[in-house]
Design a protein around this motif. Structure first.
Motif, PDB file in Angstrom:
ATOM      1  N   HIS A 112       6.350   1.838  11.074  1.00 22.20           N
ATOM      2  CA  HIS A 112       5.828   2.918  10.060  1.00 22.20           C
ATOM      3  C   HIS A 112       6.071   4.144  10.990  1.00 22.20           C
ATOM      4  CE1 HIS A 112       3.672   5.283   7.421  1.00 22.20           C
ATOM      5  NE2 HIS A 112       4.210   4.196   6.586  1.00 22.20           N
ATOM      6  N   LEU A 113       5.521   4.390  12.087  1.00 19.36           N
ATOM      7  CA  LEU A 113       5.618   5.542  12.751  1.00 19.36           C
ATOM      8  C   LEU A 113       7.020   6.054  13.028  1.00 19.36           C
ATOM      9  CD1 LEU A 113       3.880   8.015  14.159  1.00 19.36           C
ATOM     10  CD2 LEU A 113       4.080   6.667  16.268  1.00 19.36           C
ATOM     11  N   LEU A 114       7.811   5.242  13.265  1.00 20.15           N
ATOM     12  CA  LEU A 114       9.133   5.522  13.835  1.00 20.15           C
ATOM     13  C   LEU A 114       9.908   5.819  12.642  1.00 20.15           C
ATOM     14  CD1 LEU A 114       8.382   4.490  16.696  1.00 20.15           C
ATOM     15  CD2 LEU A 114      10.484   3.671  17.091  1.00 20.15           C
ATOM     16  N   ASP A 115       9.765   5.109  11.529  1.00 21.11           N
ATOM     17  CA  ASP A 115      10.502   5.130  10.108  1.00 21.11           C
ATOM     18  C   ASP A 115       9.909   6.573   9.462  1.00 21.11           C
ATOM     19  OD1 ASP A 115      12.036   3.177  10.587  1.00 21.11           O
ATOM     20  OD2 ASP A 115      10.894   1.801   9.385  1.00 21.11           O
ATOM     21  N   THR A 116       8.720   7.211   9.573  1.00 23.58           N
ATOM     22  CA  THR A 116       8.255   7.954   8.418  1.00 23.58           C
ATOM     23  C   THR A 116       7.653   9.411   9.544  1.00 23.58           C
ATOM     24  OG1 THR A 116       5.756   7.177   8.797  1.00 23.58           O
ATOM     25  CG2 THR A 116       7.570   6.317   7.026  1.00 23.58           C
ATOM     26  N   GLY A 117       7.617   9.096  10.706  1.00 22.13           N
ATOM     27  CA  GLY A 117       7.063  10.205  11.695  1.00 22.13           C
ATOM     28  C   GLY A 117       5.347  10.194  11.793  1.00 22.13           C
ATOM     29  N   THR A 118       4.809   9.351  10.968  1.00 20.01           N
ATOM     30  CA  THR A 118       3.363   9.254  10.960  1.00 20.01           C
ATOM     31  C   THR A 118       2.690   7.793  10.996  1.00 20.01           C
ATOM     32  OG1 THR A 118       3.294   9.299   8.630  1.00 20.01           O
ATOM     33  CG2 THR A 118       3.327  11.445   9.600  1.00 20.01           C
ATOM     34  N   PRO A 119       1.504   7.724  11.506  1.00 17.27           N
ATOM     35  CA  PRO A 119       1.041   6.297  11.458  1.00 17.27           C
ATOM     36  C   PRO A 119       0.826   5.791  10.024  1.00 17.27           C
ATOM     37  CG  PRO A 119      -0.132   7.702  13.162  1.00 17.27           C
ATOM     38  CD  PRO A 119       0.611   8.549  11.883  1.00 17.27           C
ATOM     39  N   PRO A 120       0.844   4.588  10.091  1.00 16.31           N
ATOM     40  CA  PRO A 120       0.422   4.158   8.464  1.00 16.31           C
ATOM     41  C   PRO A 120      -1.053   4.660   8.137  1.00 16.31           C
ATOM     42  CG  PRO A 120       0.485   2.238  10.113  1.00 16.31           C
ATOM     43  CD  PRO A 120       1.156   3.493  10.945  1.00 16.31           C
ATOM     44  N   PRO A 121      -1.238   4.984   7.038  1.00 17.59           N
ATOM     45  CA  PRO A 121      -2.649   5.271   6.577  1.00 17.59           C
ATOM     46  C   PRO A 121      -3.869   4.351   6.431  1.00 17.59           C
ATOM     47  CG  PRO A 121      -1.259   5.224   4.760  1.00 17.59           C
ATOM     48  CD  PRO A 121      -0.396   4.888   5.852  1.00 17.59           C
ATOM     49  N   ASP A 122      -3.330   3.019   6.425  1.00 19.58           N
ATOM     50  CA  ASP A 122      -4.238   1.953   6.857  1.00 19.58           C
ATOM     51  C   ASP A 122      -4.739   1.604   8.158  1.00 19.58           C
ATOM     52  OD1 ASP A 122      -1.778   0.771   7.221  1.00 19.58           O
ATOM     53  OD2 ASP A 122      -2.402  -1.084   6.198  1.00 19.58           O
ATOM     54  N   VAL A 123      -4.295   2.484   9.112  1.00 23.39           N
ATOM     55  CA  VAL A 123      -4.922   2.117  10.618  1.00 23.39           C
ATOM     56  C   VAL A 123      -5.489   3.305  11.115  1.00 23.39           C
ATOM     57  CG1 VAL A 123      -3.811   1.443  12.727  1.00 23.39           C
ATOM     58  CG2 VAL A 123      -2.720   0.548  10.716  1.00 23.39           C
ATOM     59  N   PRO A 124      -6.832   2.877  11.323  1.00 26.10           N
ATOM     60  CA  PRO A 124      -7.526   4.027  11.930  1.00 26.10           C
ATOM     61  C   PRO A 124      -7.311   4.322  13.166  1.00 26.10           C
ATOM     62  CG  PRO A 124      -8.945   1.912  11.529  1.00 26.10           C
ATOM     63  CD  PRO A 124      -7.576   1.758  10.831  1.00 26.10           C
ATOM     64  N   TRP A 125      -7.294   5.797  13.599  1.00 28.25           N
ATOM     65  CA  TRP A 125      -7.026   6.160  15.088  1.00 28.25           C
ATOM     66  C   TRP A 125      -8.216   7.037  15.612  1.00 28.25           C
ATOM     67  CZ3 TRP A 125      -2.185   6.137  17.642  1.00 28.25           C
ATOM     68  CH2 TRP A 125      -1.114   5.481  16.800  1.00 28.25           C
ATOM     69  N   SER A 126      -8.487   6.887  16.978  1.00 25.22           N
ATOM     70  CA  SER A 126      -9.286   7.751  17.651  1.00 25.22           C
ATOM     71  C   SER A 126      -8.832   8.824  18.652  1.00 25.22           C
ATOM     72  CB  SER A 126     -10.031   6.534  18.628  1.00 25.22           C
ATOM     73  OG  SER A 126     -10.977   7.380  19.597  1.00 25.22           O
ATOM     74  N   ILE A 127      -9.084  10.030  18.404  1.00 27.66           N
ATOM     75  CA  ILE A 127      -8.647  11.072  19.145  1.00 27.66           C
ATOM     76  C   ILE A 127      -9.051  10.830  20.622  1.00 27.66           C
ATOM     77  CG2 ILE A 127      -8.345  13.468  19.304  1.00 27.66           C
ATOM     78  CD1 ILE A 127      -8.116  13.552  16.492  1.00 27.66           C
ATOM     79  N   ASP A 128      -8.348  10.748  21.818  1.00 29.77           N
ATOM     80  CA  ASP A 128      -8.901  10.682  22.798  1.00 29.77           C
ATOM     81  C   ASP A 128      -9.161  12.190  23.465  1.00 29.77           C
ATOM     82  OD1 ASP A 128      -8.527   8.012  22.968  1.00 29.77           O
ATOM     83  OD2 ASP A 128      -6.515   8.205  23.291  1.00 29.77           O
ATOM     84  N   SER A 129     -10.013  12.351  24.342  1.00 35.25           N
ATOM     85  CA  SER A 129     -10.237  13.481  25.199  1.00 35.25           C
ATOM     86  C   SER A 129     -10.575  13.512  26.360  1.00 35.25           C
ATOM     87  CB  SER A 129     -11.542  14.193  24.122  1.00 35.25           C
ATOM     88  OG  SER A 129     -12.578  13.595  24.249  1.00 35.25           O
TER      89      SER A 129
END
Length: 129
Positions: A112-129
């Motif tokens: 999905h990321l490679l095809d659309t440029g964004t992660p799929p909306p149904d997968v949560p992400w955590s921002i690292d710091s």
């Protein structure tokens, strides 16, 4: 007004450019089945995508640019830890399961990321710091 250039991806080990997410997923499956657990892709826009798998689960990290702390896909509510994440330098890592996703979901995310440029909306992400 000009449209932004299409983003192209390639494996960082000089593999030819990936035509689409499906091609990248097929190559990732081949690499993981062959024992190559750590794989990196880079985009023509400077982003980097890491997929580190133990064959069952995967840590999927997206970096906006080199040096960016990035973000990674998460599996909220998953309990326990998994090991067997072999890095290219020989280091064996283990991660909390909540910081990884099942391999099939990881590959869906990559496609999905490679095809659309964004992660799929149904997968949560955590921002690292």
């Amino acid at each position: 007004m000009t449209e932004p250039a299409t983003e192209h991806w390639e494996f960082t080990d000089h593999w030819p450019a990936v035509g689409c997410g499906q091609d990248a997923v097929a190559e990732l499956r081949r690499r993981i089945a062959g024992g190559r657990a750590e794989n990196w892709l880079r985009s023509s826009h400077g982003r980097q995508l890491a997929v580190v798998s133990n064959g069952v689960r995967a840590m999927v990290m997206l970096l906006a640019a080199p040096g960016d702390p990035g973000e990674h896909a998460v599996d909220p509510g998953a309990g326990g830890w998994s090991d067997g994440y072999l890095l290219a330098n020989g280091q064996q890592d283990e991660y909390p399961d909540q910081d990884t996703v099942p391999l099939g979901r990881a590959l869906h995310l990559v496609r999905h990321l490679l095809d659309t440029g964004t992660p799929p909306p149904d997968v949560p992400w955590s921002i690292d710091s």
